[in-house]
Structure formats: C-alpha cells, structure tokens
Motif scaffolding. Structure first.
Motif, PDB file in Angstrom:
ATOM      1  N   GLU A 265       1.494   5.911  16.518  1.00 52.62           N
ATOM      2  CA  GLU A 265       0.986   7.051  17.197  1.00 52.62           C
ATOM      3  C   GLU A 265      -0.461   7.111  16.696  1.00 52.62           C
ATOM      4  OE1 GLU A 265       2.571  10.887  17.080  1.00 52.62           O
ATOM      5  OE2 GLU A 265       4.334  10.249  18.076  1.00 52.62           O
ATOM      6  N   LEU A 266      -0.598   6.944  14.457  1.00 48.90           N
ATOM      7  CA  LEU A 266      -1.775   7.002  13.797  1.00 48.90           C
ATOM      8  C   LEU A 266      -2.687   5.644  14.347  1.00 48.90           C
ATOM      9  CD1 LEU A 266       0.397   8.018  10.401  1.00 48.90           C
ATOM     10  CD2 LEU A 266      -1.869   9.015  12.008  1.00 48.90           C
ATOM     11  N   CYS A 267      -1.923   4.688  14.673  1.00 54.47           N
ATOM     12  CA  CYS A 267      -2.375   3.088  15.238  1.00 54.47           C
ATOM     13  C   CYS A 267      -3.168   2.836  16.624  1.00 54.47           C
ATOM     14  CB  CYS A 267      -2.042   2.333  14.672  1.00 54.47           C
ATOM     15  SG  CYS A 267      -1.450   2.168  12.649  1.00 54.47           S
TER      16      CYS A 267
ATOM     17  N   ARG B 285       8.813   4.368  12.707  1.00 56.70           N
ATOM     18  CA  ARG B 285       7.988   3.055  13.294  1.00 56.70           C
ATOM     19  C   ARG B 285       7.448   3.561  13.820  1.00 56.70           C
ATOM     20  NH1 ARG B 285      11.310  -0.384  15.784  1.00 56.70           N
ATOM     21  NH2 ARG B 285      12.144  -0.430  14.024  1.00 56.70           N
ATOM     22  N   ASP B 286       7.394   5.012  14.688  1.00 55.55           N
ATOM     23  CA  ASP B 286       7.302   5.387  16.266  1.00 55.55           C
ATOM     24  C   ASP B 286       5.846   6.618  15.565  1.00 55.55           C
ATOM     25  OD1 ASP B 286       8.649   4.239  17.627  1.00 55.55           O
ATOM     26  OD2 ASP B 286       9.835   6.062  17.533  1.00 55.55           O
TER      27      ASP B 286
ATOM     28  N   CYS C 179      -3.062  -2.391  10.606  1.00 58.85           N
ATOM     29  CA  CYS C 179      -2.797  -1.654  11.688  1.00 58.85           C
ATOM     30  C   CYS C 179      -1.805  -0.505  10.580  1.00 58.85           C
ATOM     31  CB  CYS C 179      -3.270  -0.526  11.825  1.00 58.85           C
ATOM     32  SG  CYS C 179      -3.421   0.643  11.951  1.00 58.85           S
ATOM     33  N   LEU C 180      -0.203  -1.564  11.100  1.00 59.03           N
ATOM     34  CA  LEU C 180       0.972  -0.493  11.183  1.00 59.03           C
ATOM     35  C   LEU C 180       1.521  -0.840   9.213  1.00 59.03           C
ATOM     36  CD1 LEU C 180       2.619  -1.345  14.235  1.00 59.03           C
ATOM     37  CD2 LEU C 180       1.927   0.565  13.639  1.00 59.03           C
ATOM     38  N   THR C 181       0.881  -2.270   8.962  1.00 60.15           N
ATOM     39  CA  THR C 181       1.686  -2.557   7.923  1.00 60.15           C
ATOM     40  C   THR C 181       0.777  -2.231   6.768  1.00 60.15           C
ATOM     41  OG1 THR C 181       2.229  -4.573   8.188  1.00 60.15           O
ATOM     42  CG2 THR C 181       1.898  -4.421   6.377  1.00 60.15           C
TER      43      THR C 181
ATOM     44  N   ASP D 162       3.045   2.192   2.566  1.00 60.35           N
ATOM     45  CA  ASP D 162       2.385   3.473   1.811  1.00 60.35           C
ATOM     46  C   ASP D 162       3.275   4.622   1.773  1.00 60.35           C
ATOM     47  OD1 ASP D 162       0.551   5.640   1.469  1.00 60.35           O
ATOM     48  OD2 ASP D 162      -0.179   5.628   3.255  1.00 60.35           O
ATOM     49  N   PRO D 163       3.236   4.549   0.241  1.00 61.40           N
ATOM     50  CA  PRO D 163       4.613   5.646   0.242  1.00 61.40           C
ATOM     51  C   PRO D 163       4.488   6.946   0.032  1.00 61.40           C
ATOM     52  CG  PRO D 163       3.557   4.355  -2.337  1.00 61.40           C
ATOM     53  CD  PRO D 163       2.462   4.577  -1.022  1.00 61.40           C
ATOM     54  N   ALA D 164       3.308   7.394   0.511  1.00 61.20           N
ATOM     55  CA  ALA D 164       3.297   8.967   0.335  1.00 61.20           C
ATOM     56  C   ALA D 164       3.861   9.474   1.900  1.00 61.20           C
ATOM     57  CB  ALA D 164       0.949   9.180   0.932  1.00 61.20           C
ATOM     58  N   PHE D 165       2.926   8.122   2.911  1.00 58.71           N
ATOM     59  CA  PHE D 165       2.882   8.023   4.197  1.00 58.71           C
ATOM     60  C   PHE D 165       4.740   8.146   4.437  1.00 58.71           C
ATOM     61  CE2 PHE D 165       4.317   5.896   8.319  1.00 58.71           C
ATOM     62  CZ  PHE D 165       4.293   6.813   9.381  1.00 58.71           C
ATOM     63  N   TYR D 166       5.774   7.189   3.347  1.00 58.27           N
ATOM     64  CA  TYR D 166       6.796   7.158   3.726  1.00 58.27           C
ATOM     65  C   TYR D 166       7.985   8.070   3.020  1.00 58.27           C
ATOM     66  CZ  TYR D 166      12.053   5.793   2.140  1.00 58.27           C
ATOM     67  OH  TYR D 166      12.720   5.868   1.161  1.00 58.27           O
ATOM     68  N   GLU D 167       7.033   9.296   2.502  1.00 56.33           N
ATOM     69  CA  GLU D 167       8.048   9.548   1.233  1.00 56.33           C
ATOM     70  C   GLU D 167       7.512  11.060   2.355  1.00 56.33           C
ATOM     71  OE1 GLU D 167      10.157  10.718  -1.132  1.00 56.33           O
ATOM     72  OE2 GLU D 167       9.894   8.885  -1.043  1.00 56.33           O
TER      73      GLU D 167
END
Length: 83
Positions: free
Chosen positions: A7-9, A2-3, A41-43, A48-53
């Motif tokens: 930052e990205l959003c 989440r944090d 944006c957060l959703t 995103d599977p790559a972000f999760y990994e």
C-alpha cells in the motif's frame, strides 16, 4: 506486513503491474526498471525496524482481540484485476 508495504509503495506496484499487463510474456526483460524500483521500495519498509514494530503491534492487537473476544481481523478486499 507485505500488504501494508505494498500500500505504501502503491505507485511503484501499479507501475510494475501496468508494465506487466502491457508487455505480456516479455515482462521479465522489459519491466526490469519497474521491478527494481518496486523491490527497492518494498525492501526499505521490510528492513525498517519502526515499520516492523508497528506491524507487530497491530498483529498482536488483532490476536488479542481474537483470543479474548473472538473477533477476527477484517481482511481488506483486494482490488479486481483486468484479467
């Protein structure tokens, strides 16, 4: 996770925060556009599977460091708010 997504959003989160601070009690009604943009944006990152990994690998590395070396992950200091 989440944090990192916040930052990205950061632009959308800052716009939402500013709207809430400027509006006060009526933020639920007046900040709908900013809320929707921030949530969208957060959703995108949460799904995103790559972000999760990436976040999972970072967490597992921190956990391994703690278990083997006793090194706790450094928490990022939150920025002060204008309250």
């Amino acid at each position: 996770m989440r944090d990192k997504a916040k930052e990205l959003c950061s632009e959308k989160v800052e716009a939402f925060t500013k709207c809430c601070q400027d509006t006060g009690f009526l933020m639920v009604i007046k900040c709908r556009k900013e809320t929707a943009a921030m949530k969208e944006c957060l959703t995108l990152y949460y799904k995103d599977p790559a972000f999760y990994e990436e976040c999972k690998a970072e967490y597992l590395k921190q956990r391994e460091d703690f278990r083997t070396k006793g090194i706790r992950p450094q928490k990022k200091q939150k920025l002060p708010t204008n309250t």
